[in-house]
Write a protein that holds these residues in place. Structure first.
Motif, short mmCIF file in Angstrom:
data_model
loop_
_atom_site.label_atom_id
_atom_site.label_comp_id
_atom_site.label_asym_id
_atom_site.label_seq_id
_atom_site.Cartn_x
_atom_site.Cartn_y
_atom_site.Cartn_z
N MET A 1 35.23 120.92 -38.32
CA MET A 1 35.08 119.50 -38.65
C MET A 1 33.63 119.08 -38.51
N VAL A 2 33.06 118.52 -39.58
CA VAL A 2 31.68 118.06 -39.54
C VAL A 2 31.65 116.59 -39.94
N LYS A 3 31.04 115.78 -39.08
CA LYS A 3 30.92 114.35 -39.34
C LYS A 3 29.45 113.98 -39.52
N ILE A 4 29.17 113.21 -40.58
CA ILE A 4 27.83 112.67 -40.79
C ILE A 4 27.92 111.15 -40.70
N ALA A 5 26.97 110.55 -40.00
CA ALA A 5 26.87 109.10 -39.88
C ALA A 5 25.65 108.62 -40.65
N LEU A 6 25.84 107.67 -41.54
CA LEU A 6 24.75 107.14 -42.35
C LEU A 6 24.51 105.70 -41.92
N ILE A 7 23.34 105.46 -41.34
CA ILE A 7 23.00 104.14 -40.79
C ILE A 7 22.09 103.43 -41.78
N GLY A 8 22.57 102.28 -42.26
CA GLY A 8 21.86 101.58 -43.33
C GLY A 8 22.48 101.90 -44.68
N ALA A 9 23.79 102.15 -44.67
CA ALA A 9 24.48 102.70 -45.85
C ALA A 9 24.67 101.70 -46.98
N SER A 24 29.45 115.86 -52.48
CA SER A 24 29.03 117.22 -52.13
C SER A 24 30.17 118.07 -51.58
N ASP A 25 31.17 117.43 -50.98
CA ASP A 25 32.26 118.13 -50.31
C ASP A 25 31.78 118.96 -49.12
N LEU A 26 30.65 118.57 -48.52
CA LEU A 26 30.12 119.29 -47.36
C LEU A 26 30.72 118.80 -46.05
N PHE A 27 31.32 117.60 -46.06
CA PHE A 27 31.69 116.95 -44.81
C PHE A 27 33.17 116.66 -44.74
N ASP A 28 33.67 116.65 -43.51
CA ASP A 28 35.05 116.26 -43.27
C ASP A 28 35.16 114.75 -43.07
N GLU A 29 34.09 114.17 -42.51
CA GLU A 29 34.10 112.74 -42.25
C GLU A 29 32.71 112.16 -42.51
N ILE A 30 32.69 111.03 -43.19
CA ILE A 30 31.45 110.30 -43.46
C ILE A 30 31.65 108.90 -42.91
N ASP A 72 27.90 114.69 -35.94
CA ASP A 72 27.09 115.92 -35.84
C ASP A 72 25.71 115.72 -36.45
N ILE A 73 25.65 114.91 -37.49
CA ILE A 73 24.39 114.60 -38.17
C ILE A 73 24.31 113.09 -38.33
N VAL A 74 23.14 112.53 -38.03
CA VAL A 74 22.90 111.10 -38.21
C VAL A 74 21.68 110.94 -39.12
N VAL A 75 21.84 110.14 -40.17
CA VAL A 75 20.73 109.85 -41.07
C VAL A 75 20.46 108.36 -41.04
N ILE A 76 19.23 107.98 -40.74
CA ILE A 76 18.88 106.57 -40.59
C ILE A 76 18.01 106.13 -41.75
N THR A 77 18.57 105.23 -42.57
CA THR A 77 17.79 104.63 -43.66
C THR A 77 17.66 103.12 -43.44
N ALA A 78 18.15 102.62 -42.33
CA ALA A 78 18.16 101.19 -42.05
C ALA A 78 16.75 100.63 -41.96
N GLY A 79 16.62 99.35 -42.34
CA GLY A 79 15.32 98.69 -42.27
C GLY A 79 15.00 98.02 -43.57
N LYS A 244 23.21 124.05 -44.54
CA LYS A 244 23.09 125.48 -44.82
C LYS A 244 22.72 126.24 -43.55
N ALA A 245 21.76 125.67 -42.81
CA ALA A 245 21.33 126.32 -41.57
C ALA A 245 22.46 126.35 -40.54
N LYS A 246 23.23 125.26 -40.45
CA LYS A 246 24.36 125.22 -39.51
C LYS A 246 25.41 126.26 -39.87
N ASN A 247 25.47 126.60 -41.16
CA ASN A 247 26.44 127.60 -41.61
C ASN A 247 25.89 129.02 -41.59
#
Length: 325
Positions: A1-9, A24-30, A72-79, A244-247
Motif C-alpha cells: 500500500m502506497v499513499k501520496i498526499a498532495l498539499i495545495g491540490a 498513473s496507477d502508481l498509488f493505492d491512496e491519493i 509515504d510521499i508528500v508533495v507540497i505545491t501550496a502557496g 521507481k527507486a522505492k521499487n
C-alpha cells in the motif's frame, strides 16, 4: 500500500498533478488537501478507472492531519503563484509561513515520509522545511527534496528549439545544478548527452531562457498565473522517479537538497561553500542514496556557477533568518 498526499491540490499545479497521479496507477491512496474545492476534485477523480482511492480534505476538522496520516510521499505545491512585477522576495514573504506550518504538521504526523517541495521560491522554502523538521527532531536530509525537475525539462526542450532540426527533447540529457530561480539555475551543456553544437551566442540565449523561463510564462499569461501545467508534469516526473527507486530500480535525478546530510554531499558543500544545492542524486528505496560530484565544467559555466552560489547564499540566509525569528 502506497499513499501520496498532495498539499495545495486545488491550485493550478496541484490539480493537474492530482490527475497525473490518479491516471498513473502508481498509488493505492491519493489524499488531497487545500483550503477550497478539494472534496469535489477528489470525487471527480474517483470516476477515473484506476485503483487509487482519492480523498479530499479542507482545513477544518484537522484536515491537514487527516491528509498526511499514513502518507509515504508528500508533495507540497501550496502557496501563492508569482505575478507580473512580483519578485522572489515578495513571493517568499507569503509562502514562507505556509511551508513552516505544513512541515510542523508533517513532523508530527508523518515524519518518515519522503517530502517533495514545489512551492516557490524553492531556494528558500526548502531550508525552511529543513529547519522546521530539525526543530521537531525528525529531520532526515535523504527524505527531503526541492523539486527542480522543470529546469531539467526546460534545458532539454529549449536546446531542441534552438537547434531547430526536429530533435526530440527527450533524446537530450542535460544536467542542471544550483538552485531553482533565475541566475541560480545552471544548465551544464558542456556535459550534455549527446553533445550540443551551438554557437556561443546561441548557447548563451538558451542558458538564459532556461534560467528565466518562468518569466516567459508569467508575461504570457498576463497576470493569470505562472508555470503550472509544465510544473505539474515535472513534479510528477520526480514523483515517478521516487516510486521507481522505492521499487528497487536504479534512478538518478537532479534535486535541491541539504548536501551535508547525504552521502557524498558534504564534500560538494565544502567545495562550493553552500549547504543547499541542486545536483544529481542517486535515489534508493529510502530516498537519497548519494549526491554525485558536479564534474568538469567549462570556463563560462564556472563563471556562472560563482554567480549562482552568491545568489543562493542570500536566498538561504533569508530562510534561516525567517526561522530564527
Amino acid at each position: 500500500m502506497v499513499k501520496i498526499a498532495l498539499i495545495g491540490a486545488a491550485g493550478q499545479i496541484g490539480t493537474p498533478l492530482s490527475l497525473l497521479c490518479k491516471t498513473s496507477d502508481l498509488f493505492d491512496e491519493i489524499s488531497l488537501y487545500d483550503l477550497v474545492h478539494v472534496p469535489g476534485i477528489a470525487t471527480d477523480l474517483m470516476h477515473i478507472d484506476t485503483r487509487a482511492k482519492v480523498t479530499g480534505y479542507l482545513a477544518e476538522d484537522s484536515g491537514l492531519k487527516n491528509t498526511l496520516t499514513g502518507a509515504d510521499i508528500v508533495v507540497i505545491t501550496a502557496g501563492i503563484a508569482r505575478k507580473p512585477g512580483m519578485t522572489r522576495d515578495d513571493l517568499f514573504k507569503t509562502n514562507a509561513s505556509i511551508i513552516r506550518d505544513i512541515f510542523t504538521e508533517v513532523a508530527a504526523t508523518c515524519p518518515l515520509a519522503t517530502c517533495c517541495v514545489v512551492t516557490n521560491p524553492v531556494n528558500s522554502t526548502l531550508p525552511i522545511a529543513a529547519e522546521t523538521l530539525k526543530k521537531a527532531g525528525v529531520f532526515e536530509a535523504t527524505r527531503l527534496f526541492g523539486v527542480t525537475t522543470l529546469d531539467v525539462v526546460r534545458a532539454s526542450t529549449f536546446v531542441t528549439h534552438a537547434l531547430g532540426d526536429g530533435s526530440n527533447p527527450k533524446d537530450f540529457k542535460v544536467p542542471v545544478i544550483g538552485g531553482h530561480s533565475g541566475a541560480t539555475i545552471l544548465p551544464l551543456y558542456s556535459q550534455a548527452e549527446p553533445p550540443v553544437s551551438l554557437k556561443e551566442e546561441a548557447l548563451a540565449g538558451v542558458i538564459n531562457r532556461v534560467q528565466f523561463g518562468g518569466d516567459e510564462i508569467v508575461k504570457s499569461k498576463q497576470g493569470a498565473g505562472s508555470a503550472t501545467t509544465c510544473m505539474a508534469y515535472a513534479g510528477f516526473r520526480f514523483v515517478q522517479a521516487i516510486m521507481k527507486a522505492k521499487n528497487g530500480q536504479s534512478v538518478t535525478e537532479e534535486a535541491y537538497v541539504y548536501l551535508p546530510g547525504i552521502a557524498g554531499g558534504k564534500e560538494i558543500a565544502a567545495e562550493l561553500g553552500v549547504d543547499f544545492f541542486a545536483v544529481k542524486i542517486e535515489l534508493g528505496k529510502a530516498g537519497a542514496v548519494k549526491a554525485l560530484p558536479i564534474g568538469k565544467i567549462s570556463d563560462k559555466e564556472t563563471e556562472l556557477l560563482g554567480v549562482a552560489i552568491d545568489d543562493l547564499k542570500k536566498n538561504i540566509a533569508t530562510a534561516l533568518s525567517f526561522m530564527s525569528t
